[in-house]
Motif scaffolding. Structure first.
Motif, PDB file in Angstrom:
ATOM      1  N   GLY A   1      17.601  24.871 -67.470  1.00 15.92           N
ATOM      2  CA  GLY A   1      17.322  23.627 -68.180  1.00 15.92           C
ATOM      3  C   GLY A   1      15.953  23.642 -68.837  1.00 15.92           C
ATOM      4  O   GLY A   1      15.793  23.221 -69.993  1.00 15.92           O
ATOM      5  N   ARG A   2      14.937  24.151 -68.116  1.00 15.37           N
ATOM      6  CA  ARG A   2      13.586  24.208 -68.674  1.00 15.37           C
ATOM      7  C   ARG A   2      13.539  25.103 -69.911  1.00 15.37           C
ATOM      8  O   ARG A   2      12.962  24.727 -70.943  1.00 15.37           O
ATOM      9  N   LEU A   3      14.153  26.271 -69.824  1.00 13.74           N
ATOM     10  CA  LEU A   3      14.115  27.211 -70.946  1.00 13.74           C
ATOM     11  C   LEU A   3      14.898  26.693 -72.148  1.00 13.74           C
ATOM     12  O   LEU A   3      14.488  26.891 -73.302  1.00 13.74           O
ATOM     13  N   ASN A   4      16.016  26.023 -71.897  1.00 14.79           N
ATOM     14  CA  ASN A   4      16.786  25.463 -73.011  1.00 14.79           C
ATOM     15  C   ASN A   4      16.021  24.333 -73.700  1.00 14.79           C
ATOM     16  O   ASN A   4      16.052  24.207 -74.932  1.00 14.79           O
ATOM     17  N   LEU A   5      15.330  23.508 -72.909  1.00 14.96           N
ATOM     18  CA  LEU A   5      14.498  22.464 -73.513  1.00 14.96           C
ATOM     19  C   LEU A   5      13.356  23.084 -74.313  1.00 14.96           C
ATOM     20  O   LEU A   5      13.012  22.597 -75.399  1.00 14.96           O
ATOM     21  N   LEU A   6      12.782  24.156 -73.786  1.00 21.03           N
ATOM     22  CA  LEU A   6      11.705  24.841 -74.509  1.00 21.03           C
ATOM     23  C   LEU A   6      12.210  25.348 -75.861  1.00 21.03           C
ATOM     24  O   LEU A   6      11.528  25.213 -76.884  1.00 21.03           O
ATOM     25  N   ARG A   7      13.416  25.911 -75.883  1.00 17.35           N
ATOM     26  CA  ARG A   7      13.996  26.370 -77.154  1.00 17.35           C
ATOM     27  C   ARG A   7      14.205  25.206 -78.118  1.00 17.35           C
ATOM     28  O   ARG A   7      13.962  25.318 -79.320  1.00 17.35           O
ATOM     29  N   MET A   8      14.672  24.075 -77.596  1.00 17.56           N
ATOM     30  CA  MET A   8      14.949  22.914 -78.439  1.00 17.56           C
ATOM     31  C   MET A   8      13.674  22.299 -79.014  1.00 17.56           C
ATOM     32  O   MET A   8      13.654  21.825 -80.155  1.00 17.56           O
TER      33      MET A   8
ATOM     34  N   PRO B   1       4.511  20.137 -79.695  1.00 18.85           N
ATOM     35  CA  PRO B   1       3.480  19.153 -80.050  1.00 18.85           C
ATOM     36  C   PRO B   1       3.505  17.877 -79.208  1.00 18.85           C
ATOM     37  O   PRO B   1       2.459  17.277 -78.977  1.00 18.85           O
ATOM     38  N   ASP B   2       4.692  17.460 -78.756  1.00 16.95           N
ATOM     39  CA  ASP B   2       4.821  16.191 -78.043  1.00 16.95           C
ATOM     40  C   ASP B   2       4.301  16.335 -76.609  1.00 16.95           C
ATOM     41  O   ASP B   2       4.849  17.114 -75.823  1.00 16.95           O
ATOM     42  N   PRO B   3       3.259  15.581 -76.221  1.00 16.41           N
ATOM     43  CA  PRO B   3       2.695  15.726 -74.873  1.00 16.41           C
ATOM     44  C   PRO B   3       3.669  15.345 -73.762  1.00 16.41           C
ATOM     45  O   PRO B   3       3.624  15.915 -72.668  1.00 16.41           O
ATOM     46  N   GLN B   4       4.561  14.381 -74.019  1.00 15.28           N
ATOM     47  CA  GLN B   4       5.528  13.998 -72.991  1.00 15.28           C
ATOM     48  C   GLN B   4       6.534  15.122 -72.746  1.00 15.28           C
ATOM     49  O   GLN B   4       6.934  15.373 -71.606  1.00 15.28           O
ATOM     50  N   ARG B   5       6.918  15.809 -73.798  1.00 15.89           N
ATOM     51  CA  ARG B   5       7.826  16.945 -73.630  1.00 15.89           C
ATOM     52  C   ARG B   5       7.141  18.080 -72.876  1.00 15.89           C
ATOM     53  O   ARG B   5       7.755  18.728 -72.018  1.00 15.89           O
TER      54      ARG B   5
END
Length: 223
Positions: free
Chosen positions: A212-219, A178-182
Motif C-alpha cells: 500500500g505504501r509503495l503504490n501510494l508513493l507511485r500515485m 509535494p503534499d505534506p499530508q501525503r
C-alpha cells in the motif's frame, strides 16, 4: 510535520566543517535574504565563491543523501547547496517565511527546510531556532551534528545572540511528494511496517502495508 534528525553529521564531518569555517571569510548574510531579508536578517555567511565552500557543501549534501530517516520523511527530488551562517552578539534573524522558489532560474520549489547545528549550544546564549507550528511555538537549540527538518511555509526566526557565536548550515528540499499530508501518510505506513518487523509480526500484514505504501508513493510522486 517537524522532525529532529540526530547525528546527521558525524564527528569527523563536524571536525572537517569546523576547520573549514575557521579559515573561511564570512560576508554579510543579507546577500541571500531577498528584499525583506535585508530588513530582517542580521548575520554573516560563507560566500559560494569561498575556497572552502565547495568541499563543505558537498560534505553536507552527502550526509543528507545518505540519511535514511531524513530521506523517508522528505522524499527529496532536489536539494539546494547549503548556506553556512554565523551569528555573534546582538545578531538575529527576525520573523520571516523562506522563499517559495530558490536557486538559478527557473528556480526550485522549496517544500522543506533544514537547519543543521554546527557548534556546541553551550558556546553561545540565545540563538534558538523558533518555529511557529500548528501546535504553537517550538524552540530548537541542538547539539552539533543534529538537524531540524520542517515545512518551509512555517513562520520562524532565530533569537538574538547575547553571548558567543552560533554556527549552522541551512538548506532546502524539493520533495517528490509535494503534499505534506501525503508525506506524513507514507511515513506512518513505513513506521507501522517497521514496528511489525521488529516485533516479528505477521508477514502477510507487513507485505500488505508495504504494498500500500509503495503504490501510494507511485500515485503521489511528481518527478
Amino acid at each position: 510535520m517537524t522532525d529532529v534528525i540526530h547525528n546527521l553529521l558525524s564527528k569527523d564531518e563536524l571536525r572537517t566543517i569546523s576547520s573549514g569555517l575557521f579559515s573561511a571569510q564570512f560576508s554579510d548574510g543579507k546577500m541571500s535574504g531577498g528584499v525583506l531579508g535585508a530588513e530582517l536578517k542580521n548575520n554573516t555567511q560563507v560566500p559560494p565563491s569561498s575556497p572552502q565552500y565547495r568541499e563543505l557543501s558537498e560534505l553536507v549534501l552527502g550526509a543528507i543523501r545518505k540519511n535514511d530517516k531524513l530521506n523517508a520523511r522528505a522524499i527529496p527530488r532536489r536539494i539546494l547547496s547549503p548556506i553556512f551562517n554565523s551569528y555573534t552578539k546582538d545578531q538575529e534573524y527576525r520573523k520571516h517565511v523562506d522563499a517559495a522558489m530558490m536557486g538559478p532560474y527557473p528556480g526550485m520549489r522549496t517544500d522543506l527546510s533544514i537547519t543543521i547545528f554546527l557548534n556546541d549550544p553551550d558556546a553561545y546564549k540565545g540563538g534558538e531556532l523558533v518555529l511557529e507550528t500548528p501546535f504553537g511555538e517550538k524552540e530548537y537549540k541542538l547539539p552539533p551534528g543534529d538537524a531540524v527538518l520542517y515545512p518551509t511555509h512555517y513562520v520562524h526566526h532565530v533569537n538574538k545572540i547575547t553571548k558567543g557565536r552560533r554556527l549552522a548550515a541551512v538548506t532546502w528540499i524539493e520533495s517528490m511528494v509535494p503534499d505534506p499530508q501525503r508525506r506524513e501518510v507514507l511515513v506512518d505506513l513505513g513506521e507501522a511496517a517497521e514496528i511489525l518487523v521488529r516485533d516479528k509480526g505477521d508477514i502477510e500484514v507487513i507485505m500488505k502495508l508495504e504494498k500500500g505504501r509503495l503504490n501510494l508513493l507511485r500515485m503521489w510522486t511528481s518527478t
